[in-house]
Design an enzyme around this catalytic site. Sequence first.
Site, short mmCIF file in Angstrom:
data_model
loop_
_atom_site.label_atom_id
_atom_site.label_comp_id
_atom_site.label_asym_id
_atom_site.label_seq_id
_atom_site.Cartn_x
_atom_site.Cartn_y
_atom_site.Cartn_z
N ASP A 152 -13.68 -36.31 -19.06
CA ASP A 152 -14.86 -35.51 -18.70
C ASP A 152 -14.53 -34.46 -17.63
O ASP A 152 -15.42 -33.93 -16.98
CB ASP A 152 -16.01 -36.42 -18.25
CG ASP A 152 -15.63 -37.24 -17.02
OD1 ASP A 152 -14.43 -37.26 -16.65
OD2 ASP A 152 -16.53 -37.88 -16.44
N HIS A 202 9.50 -17.98 -19.67
CA HIS A 202 8.18 -18.52 -19.37
C HIS A 202 8.27 -19.86 -18.64
O HIS A 202 7.53 -20.80 -18.91
CB HIS A 202 7.35 -18.66 -20.65
CG HIS A 202 6.99 -17.33 -21.23
ND1 HIS A 202 6.58 -17.16 -22.55
CD2 HIS A 202 6.97 -16.09 -20.69
CE1 HIS A 202 6.34 -15.89 -22.78
NE2 HIS A 202 6.56 -15.20 -21.67
N ASP A 255 6.99 -14.43 -10.79
CA ASP A 255 6.11 -13.60 -11.62
C ASP A 255 4.73 -14.23 -11.47
O ASP A 255 4.44 -15.27 -12.06
CB ASP A 255 6.58 -13.64 -13.08
CG ASP A 255 5.75 -12.73 -13.99
OD1 ASP A 255 4.66 -12.30 -13.57
OD2 ASP A 255 6.21 -12.47 -15.12
N ASP A 268 -0.33 -8.21 -12.12
CA ASP A 268 0.82 -8.84 -12.78
C ASP A 268 2.07 -8.30 -12.08
O ASP A 268 2.46 -7.16 -12.32
CB ASP A 268 0.80 -8.48 -14.27
CG ASP A 268 1.86 -9.23 -15.07
OD1 ASP A 268 2.62 -10.01 -14.48
OD2 ASP A 268 1.93 -9.03 -16.30
N HIS A 305 12.94 -8.81 -23.92
CA HIS A 305 11.50 -8.55 -24.02
C HIS A 305 11.22 -7.06 -23.85
O HIS A 305 12.12 -6.28 -23.55
CB HIS A 305 10.71 -9.39 -23.00
CG HIS A 305 11.09 -9.17 -21.56
ND1 HIS A 305 10.64 -8.09 -20.83
CD2 HIS A 305 11.86 -9.89 -20.71
CE1 HIS A 305 11.12 -8.17 -19.59
NE2 HIS A 305 11.88 -9.25 -19.49
N HIS A 365 3.07 -3.74 -21.08
CA HIS A 365 1.87 -4.12 -21.85
C HIS A 365 0.66 -3.58 -21.11
O HIS A 365 0.73 -3.31 -19.90
CB HIS A 365 1.78 -5.64 -22.04
CG HIS A 365 1.86 -6.45 -20.76
ND1 HIS A 365 0.78 -6.61 -19.91
CD2 HIS A 365 2.88 -7.14 -20.19
CE1 HIS A 365 1.16 -7.37 -18.88
NE2 HIS A 365 2.43 -7.68 -19.02
N HIS A 371 -2.58 -9.49 -20.52
CA HIS A 371 -2.10 -8.71 -21.67
C HIS A 371 -3.36 -8.11 -22.29
O HIS A 371 -4.01 -8.73 -23.14
CB HIS A 371 -1.36 -9.59 -22.68
CG HIS A 371 -0.10 -10.18 -22.11
ND1 HIS A 371 0.54 -11.27 -22.64
CD2 HIS A 371 0.65 -9.83 -21.02
CE1 HIS A 371 1.61 -11.57 -21.92
NE2 HIS A 371 1.69 -10.71 -20.93
N GLU A 424 8.13 -3.57 -16.45
CA GLU A 424 8.81 -4.81 -16.04
C GLU A 424 10.14 -5.06 -16.74
O GLU A 424 10.30 -6.04 -17.46
CB GLU A 424 7.87 -6.00 -16.28
CG GLU A 424 7.24 -6.06 -17.67
CD GLU A 424 6.38 -7.31 -17.86
OE1 GLU A 424 6.88 -8.40 -17.56
OE2 GLU A 424 5.23 -7.18 -18.31
N TYR A 458 18.92 -10.95 -17.70
CA TYR A 458 19.02 -12.41 -17.62
C TYR A 458 20.42 -12.82 -18.08
O TYR A 458 20.71 -12.76 -19.27
CB TYR A 458 17.93 -13.05 -18.49
CG TYR A 458 16.57 -12.43 -18.21
CD1 TYR A 458 15.79 -12.86 -17.14
CD2 TYR A 458 16.11 -11.36 -18.98
CE1 TYR A 458 14.57 -12.26 -16.85
CE2 TYR A 458 14.90 -10.74 -18.70
CZ TYR A 458 14.13 -11.20 -17.63
OH TYR A 458 12.93 -10.59 -17.36
N ARG A 497 13.91 -9.77 -12.67
CA ARG A 497 12.87 -8.93 -13.28
C ARG A 497 12.11 -8.29 -12.13
O ARG A 497 11.90 -8.92 -11.09
CB ARG A 497 11.93 -9.75 -14.17
CG ARG A 497 10.79 -8.91 -14.78
CD ARG A 497 10.07 -9.61 -15.95
NE ARG A 497 9.39 -10.84 -15.59
CZ ARG A 497 9.81 -12.05 -15.88
NH1 ARG A 497 10.94 -12.23 -16.54
NH2 ARG A 497 9.12 -13.11 -15.51
N GLU A 500 8.54 -6.09 -11.64
CA GLU A 500 7.34 -5.69 -12.40
C GLU A 500 6.27 -5.13 -11.48
O GLU A 500 5.90 -5.75 -10.49
CB GLU A 500 6.78 -6.91 -13.14
CG GLU A 500 5.46 -6.64 -13.85
CD GLU A 500 4.96 -7.82 -14.66
OE1 GLU A 500 5.20 -8.98 -14.27
OE2 GLU A 500 4.32 -7.58 -15.70
MN LIG Z 1 3.69 -8.72 -17.33
#
Ligand SMILES: [Mn+2]
Length: 434
Positions: free
Chosen positions: A37, A240, A257, A268, A347, A351, A358, A381, A385, A402, A404
């Site tokens: 719940d 991710h 990130d 972002d 990548h 975006h 996004h 961004e 890697y 990275r 961004e």
């Molecule tokens: Mn992004």
Amino acid sequence: MTPDIAIHRARRSHLLETLGEGVLILATAPEARRNRDAHYPYRFDSHFYYLTAFPEPEAVLVLIAGKRPRQILFCREKNEEREIWDGFRYGPKAAKAAFGFDAAYPYDELDRRLPKLLENQVRLAYAFASVPAWDARIMAWINVVRGKARTGVTAPVNLSDAHALIDPLRLFKDAHEIELMQRAADLSAQAHRDTMRLCKPGMGEGELEAELMRVWRAGGCQAPAYTPIVAGGANACVLHYVANDQPLKAGDLVLIDAAGEYHGYAADITRTFPVNGHFSGAQKEVYAIVLAAQLAAIAAVRPGLDFNAPHAAALRVLTQGLVDLKLLTGEVDGLIEQGAYKPWYMHKTSHWIGLDVHDVGDYKAAGAWRELQPGMTLTVEPGLYLRPADNVPKALWNIGIRIEDDVLVTQAGCHVLTAAAPKSVAEIEAAMHP
Ligand SMILES: [Mn+2]
């Protein structure tokens, strides 16, 4: 009427003009159960919120176009008992006044009132093939109207996707939205700065995540804009990575990130910095390439260039950098054409960003990349890697970087909303040694 109400009412009027005729139905997001719940923190539907600013679950917007346009809200009724447990709810009467509707009714009256509102309307717009339960419910309303055919009543015959009507409006941010996005960006930039200052070898990734959250919440953000990534060492090469539960080691980089959401609007931001406050020679070398790629990409954000221009600019610098690092050999043009960079940059560079991190809006029109226009907001961004592999020198192993930022297209070029987050090697090392 506060200015906000006028803004959202004007958005609905604009959409009514786009609709031309018929009815538009748009429900907000349902509450989502986490386990038994216990619920996830509630987050409204972005399309619904864009048009209403109404924050409660169990709410539906109905817009009726034509000579006498009407803006109607269905929402939960006042309920003293429930409000003791769950807190304030507006109820239809207060919501009508506070959010500038022509009428508001109890949510429980939807099934009774909606078929009536659909009678003799030719067109119906709703977010079809999105939430199956709504598809079924709206089809049932149409069938109630069809059931009255012999009395001369007609049902809608043209269906259109409500999202397809709203997405193009959301793609261009107005002054009110830019103000909220700037606030989300400022708080998120501050969170990155404060987290850099806090970071010490031996701390856990989770401690940095907690610091980010502290700054967002203290500043007025309602939630993270997305699940934060705090990735030390090799974890930075997992795009991710969200476990955020490992210790941070001296000599490693940490990639963060993460950004807050402010009244529905996302920032972002990604920054990468050395856990001990000093970039090693190899880290500095790779960092310089990614930063140069990011600056080249930002320079390619301006009216007249297309959505892919920042990506193309970043690829050129990154690929040249991979040649300089001796990970690739050959001519840069040919290497880009072959996609030779993909083992280390897999990548895209940008975006759209807005109410959704996004954000909505088409990236191509008639097969060609969209031209950038003032009011559009996008991320920039690039990254590299460098996972352990035969052809990667050991000195570069597990360097994941990275960088961004969020960028608003302006008449003159662009404005970097997130510029307050330290970015150059000198800025980062200064932020870590105040
Ligand atoms: Mn992004």
